[in-house]
Write a protein that holds these residues in place. Structure first.
Motif, mmCIF file in Angstrom:
data_model
loop_
_atom_site.group_PDB
_atom_site.id
_atom_site.type_symbol
_atom_site.label_atom_id
_atom_site.label_comp_id
_atom_site.label_asym_id
_atom_site.label_seq_id
_atom_site.Cartn_x
_atom_site.Cartn_y
_atom_site.Cartn_z
ATOM 1 N N LEU A 292 0.835 -1.189 0.000
ATOM 2 C CA LEU A 292 0.000 0.000 0.000
ATOM 3 C C LEU A 292 0.874 1.245 0.000
ATOM 4 C CD1 LEU A 292 -2.770 -0.922 2.612
ATOM 5 C CD2 LEU A 292 -2.954 -0.968 0.130
ATOM 6 N N ASP A 293 0.297 2.337 -0.503
ATOM 7 C CA ASP A 293 1.015 3.597 -0.423
ATOM 8 C C ASP A 293 1.326 3.894 1.028
ATOM 9 O OD1 ASP A 293 0.716 3.862 -3.150
ATOM 10 O OD2 ASP A 293 -1.180 4.944 -2.956
ATOM 11 N N LYS A 294 2.504 4.400 1.273
ATOM 12 C CA LYS A 294 2.956 4.621 2.639
ATOM 13 C C LYS A 294 1.983 5.521 3.384
ATOM 14 C CE LYS A 294 7.337 5.362 5.029
ATOM 15 N NZ LYS A 294 8.731 5.817 4.874
ATOM 16 N N ALA A 295 1.552 5.081 4.541
ATOM 17 C CA ALA A 295 0.590 5.837 5.332
ATOM 18 C C ALA A 295 1.234 7.095 5.886
ATOM 19 C CB ALA A 295 0.048 4.980 6.477
ATOM 20 N N LEU A 296 0.594 8.239 5.604
ATOM 21 C CA LEU A 296 1.156 9.501 6.072
ATOM 22 C C LEU A 296 1.205 9.575 7.591
ATOM 23 C CD1 LEU A 296 -0.505 12.031 3.612
ATOM 24 C CD2 LEU A 296 1.762 11.026 3.493
ATOM 25 N N LYS A 297 0.215 8.931 8.247
ATOM 26 C CA LYS A 297 0.165 9.040 9.694
ATOM 27 C C LYS A 297 1.333 8.325 10.372
ATOM 28 C CE LYS A 297 -2.960 5.033 10.150
ATOM 29 N NZ LYS A 297 -4.302 4.589 10.587
ATOM 30 N N SER A 298 1.998 7.433 9.647
ATOM 31 C CA SER A 298 3.125 6.722 10.237
ATOM 32 C C SER A 298 4.443 7.464 10.020
ATOM 33 C CB SER A 298 3.233 5.312 9.621
ATOM 34 O OG SER A 298 3.582 5.393 8.244
ATOM 35 N N GLU A 299 4.384 8.591 9.319
ATOM 36 C CA GLU A 299 5.586 9.352 9.027
ATOM 37 C C GLU A 299 5.763 10.475 10.046
ATOM 38 O OE1 GLU A 299 6.015 10.526 4.990
ATOM 39 O OE2 GLU A 299 5.090 8.698 4.234
ATOM 40 N N PRO A 300 6.923 11.123 10.032
ATOM 41 C CA PRO A 300 7.178 12.201 10.995
ATOM 42 C C PRO A 300 6.110 13.285 10.936
ATOM 43 C CG PRO A 300 9.189 11.611 9.835
ATOM 44 C CD PRO A 300 8.074 10.865 9.162
ATOM 45 N N ASN A 301 5.813 13.842 12.103
ATOM 46 C CA ASN A 301 4.808 14.882 12.195
ATOM 47 C C ASN A 301 5.301 16.169 11.511
ATOM 48 O OD1 ASN A 301 3.474 17.301 13.546
ATOM 49 N ND2 ASN A 301 2.213 15.614 14.277
ATOM 50 N N ARG A 338 6.297 16.461 3.281
ATOM 51 C CA ARG A 338 6.960 15.164 3.445
ATOM 52 C C ARG A 338 7.785 14.776 2.224
ATOM 53 N NH1 ARG A 338 1.937 14.163 6.465
ATOM 54 N NH2 ARG A 338 2.514 13.516 8.573
ATOM 55 N N GLY A 339 7.821 15.649 1.230
ATOM 56 C CA GLY A 339 8.676 15.390 0.084
ATOM 57 C C GLY A 339 8.017 14.736 -1.105
ATOM 58 N N TYR A 340 6.689 14.545 -1.078
ATOM 59 C CA TYR A 340 6.003 13.915 -2.207
ATOM 60 C C TYR A 340 5.659 14.987 -3.249
ATOM 61 C CZ TYR A 340 5.497 9.937 0.963
ATOM 62 O OH TYR A 340 5.734 8.897 1.822
ATOM 63 N N THR A 341 6.661 15.639 -3.759
ATOM 64 C CA THR A 341 6.440 16.791 -4.620
ATOM 65 C C THR A 341 5.821 16.432 -5.966
ATOM 66 O OG1 THR A 341 8.745 16.598 -5.346
ATOM 67 C CG2 THR A 341 8.275 18.144 -3.546
ATOM 68 N N ASP A 342 6.047 15.216 -6.442
ATOM 69 C CA ASP A 342 5.514 14.844 -7.750
ATOM 70 C C ASP A 342 4.016 14.584 -7.707
ATOM 71 O OD1 ASP A 342 5.988 12.602 -6.134
ATOM 72 O OD2 ASP A 342 6.104 11.256 -7.859
ATOM 73 N N GLN A 343 3.438 14.443 -6.492
ATOM 74 C CA GLN A 343 2.015 14.150 -6.360
ATOM 75 C C GLN A 343 1.176 15.399 -6.106
ATOM 76 O OE1 GLN A 343 1.250 10.964 -3.523
ATOM 77 N NE2 GLN A 343 3.241 10.054 -3.930
ATOM 78 N N ALA A 344 1.810 16.556 -5.978
ATOM 79 C CA ALA A 344 1.110 17.762 -5.540
ATOM 80 C C ALA A 344 0.789 18.686 -6.710
ATOM 81 C CB ALA A 344 1.953 18.497 -4.503
ATOM 82 N N ASP A 345 -0.494 18.956 -6.925
ATOM 83 C CA ASP A 345 -0.902 19.867 -7.990
ATOM 84 C C ASP A 345 -0.423 21.291 -7.733
ATOM 85 O OD1 ASP A 345 -2.164 17.885 -9.421
ATOM 86 O OD2 ASP A 345 -4.144 18.280 -8.569
ATOM 87 N N VAL A 346 -0.216 21.640 -6.467
ATOM 88 C CA VAL A 346 0.215 23.005 -6.147
ATOM 89 C C VAL A 346 1.618 23.297 -6.674
ATOM 90 C CG1 VAL A 346 1.268 22.505 -3.887
ATOM 91 C CG2 VAL A 346 0.193 24.737 -4.296
ATOM 92 N N LEU A 347 2.338 22.261 -7.063
ATOM 93 C CA LEU A 347 3.672 22.446 -7.626
ATOM 94 C C LEU A 347 3.672 22.297 -9.143
ATOM 95 C CD1 LEU A 347 5.834 20.543 -4.981
ATOM 96 C CD2 LEU A 347 5.283 22.982 -5.100
ATOM 97 N N LYS A 348 2.484 22.461 -9.743
ATOM 98 C CA LYS A 348 2.362 22.347 -11.188
ATOM 99 C C LYS A 348 1.667 23.580 -11.755
ATOM 100 C CE LYS A 348 1.794 17.327 -10.685
ATOM 101 N NZ LYS A 348 0.849 16.196 -10.823
ATOM 102 N N GLY A 349 2.008 23.936 -12.978
ATOM 103 C CA GLY A 349 1.309 24.971 -13.718
ATOM 104 C C GLY A 349 1.199 26.299 -12.994
ATOM 105 N N TRP A 350 0.024 26.921 -13.134
ATOM 106 C CA TRP A 350 -0.189 28.248 -12.558
ATOM 107 C C TRP A 350 -0.143 28.236 -11.030
ATOM 108 C CZ3 TRP A 350 -4.290 28.952 -9.288
ATOM 109 C CH2 TRP A 350 -5.347 28.037 -9.356
ATOM 110 N N ARG A 351 -0.498 27.112 -10.416
ATOM 111 C CA ARG A 351 -0.459 27.045 -8.947
ATOM 112 C C ARG A 351 0.987 27.167 -8.442
ATOM 113 N NH1 ARG A 351 -4.506 23.574 -10.582
ATOM 114 N NH2 ARG A 351 -6.533 23.829 -9.535
#
Length: 385
Positions: A292-301, A338-351
């Motif tokens: 499964l995709d790594k659970a965010l809740k198990s990662e550093p706060n 958390r470094g998942y920059t490729d999954q974030a729309d805010v780091l694409k295009g006009w955003r």
């Protein structure tokens, strides 16, 4: 408004519509008892007329394909994802070019996912009736109030489209929507990957990786079976039953029937098929077990980072009169932190241009936030020598 209940009238409408600059589209459908949505009504509006097409009464909806593909006609929707999914299945094509008033509204200061009624009221000053919103659209004949309600869903789209285009052009934002609308018109977004369906099972996180392997096989079988029989997947097996069968690692029909309710749902042939899928998944070598995709809740706060990022996003959304969630919600900011920059729309295009690049600078310690007399102050941190 014309109610079209024969092929001759539909063909005539298509001929007239070829000279229109727009084609507003909405659908009414049922999905409670089927896997695929059952198209019950198709509402269309051009520059000059509104028609309601009865798909039960016409012979061939494919005559609409040239209109859907005509590059000179802008196809208009509001929250059109499900409409597009239905049209893709019924016609084999996706309308293009297209414009979605709900998507565009967020760039004009409206709340994210604003409803059609509130947007019509805001832009056109008209209060729509809601009396037939939960009607059974498969029953015939349709009442006058049902037809009026259905027609209202498209009659205001051309006017709203023109108002919104004018305002977006004035703000220099019309081109910002190109990527969003291109994605909506991409057939790949309407194809179900049956091999990935297991990741969406309720409580799937309770399973070990070996049990996940079994869940992948059973969920794939369930999805394909539901498609073939055109039944809701939960009518074949519920999510809870799939997960419990995998947790028990059932390898026989008797063990499978120990899961509550499964005996009543599956005949012997289907039960045998499910046991075979369970066994296949359980016996795969570890290097073929899914994860499964790594659970965010198990990662550093990262609450502190997200709080700062949220303040910056709120400031930029206010300055640009854009709904904050349109730029980035808290869950997306957590991905960025958390470094998942490729999954974030805010780091694409006009955003990215509006706030995404600043978010990265903030996380890198190259921007600082402080409070001034006028509110939030964003300043560059000078590098230390």
């Amino acid at each position: 408004m014309e109610y079209i209940s024969n092929q001759e009238n539909l063909d005539a409408f298509v001929r007239r519509a070829t000279s229109s600059s727009v084609l507003a589209i909405d659908t009414e459908f049922l999905r409670e008892k089927t896997y695929y949505a059952k198209l019950c009504l198709l509402q269309l509006a051009t520059d000059s007329e509104v028609v309601i097409v009865d798909p039960f009464a016409v012979d061939d909806l494919l005559v609409l394909v040239p209109l859907m593909e005509d590059p000179s006609i802008m196809k208009l929707f509001h929250a059109g994802h499900q409409d597009l999914e239905i049209l893709h299945r019924e016609l084999g094509v996706l309308p293009s070019p297209l414009f979605d008033t709900q998507v565009a509204a967020a760039l004009l200061g409206h709340t994210l996912q604003i409803g059609y009624g509130p947007l019509v009221h805001s832009l056109c000053g008209v209060a729509l009736k809601k009396s037939d919103s939960y009607t059974d659209w498969s029953r015939r004949p349709l009442s006058p109030s049902q037809l009026e309600y259905a027609a209202d869903d498209v009659v205001y789209l051309p006017r709203m489209y023109r108002i919104m285009v004018e305002r977006l052009e004035a703000k220099g934002r019309l081109a910002w929507l190109d990527n969003d609308f291109a994605a909506m018109a991409d057939p790949a977004n309407y194809v179900v990957d049956v091999r990935q369906r297991f990741k969406r099972l309720k409580r799937v996180g309770q399973l070990s990786r070996r049990q996940l392997s079994a869940a992948r096989e059973v969920a794939t079988w369930r999805e394909v079976t539901a498609q073939q029989r055109d039944l809701p997947r939960k009518w074949i097996l519920t999510d809870e039953q799939v997960v419990e069968a995998c947790r028990r690692e059932a390898r026989t029909i008797d063990e499978l029937f120990m899961v509550r309710g499964v005996r009543e749902r599956l005949n012997t042939r289907d039960a045998r098929a499910v046991v075979a899928e369970l066994t296949t998944g359980l016996d795969l070598p570890p290097d073929q077990w899914p994860e499964l995709d790594k659970a965010l809740k198990s990662e550093p706060n990262v609450d502190a980072q997200v709080d700062l990022m949220e303040a910056l996003v709120r400031q930029r959304s206010k300055e640009n009169d854009i709904a904050m969630q349109t730029l980035a919600g808290r869950s997306e900011l957590s991905l960025v932190a958390r470094g998942y920059t490729d999954q974030a729309d805010v780091l694409k295009g006009w955003r990215r241009a509006m706030v995404g690049e600043e978010l990265l600078q903030l996380l890198a310690g190259r921007l600082a936030l402080s409070l001034g007399p006028a509110g939030l102050v964003v300043s560059v941190v000078e590098p230390q020598e």
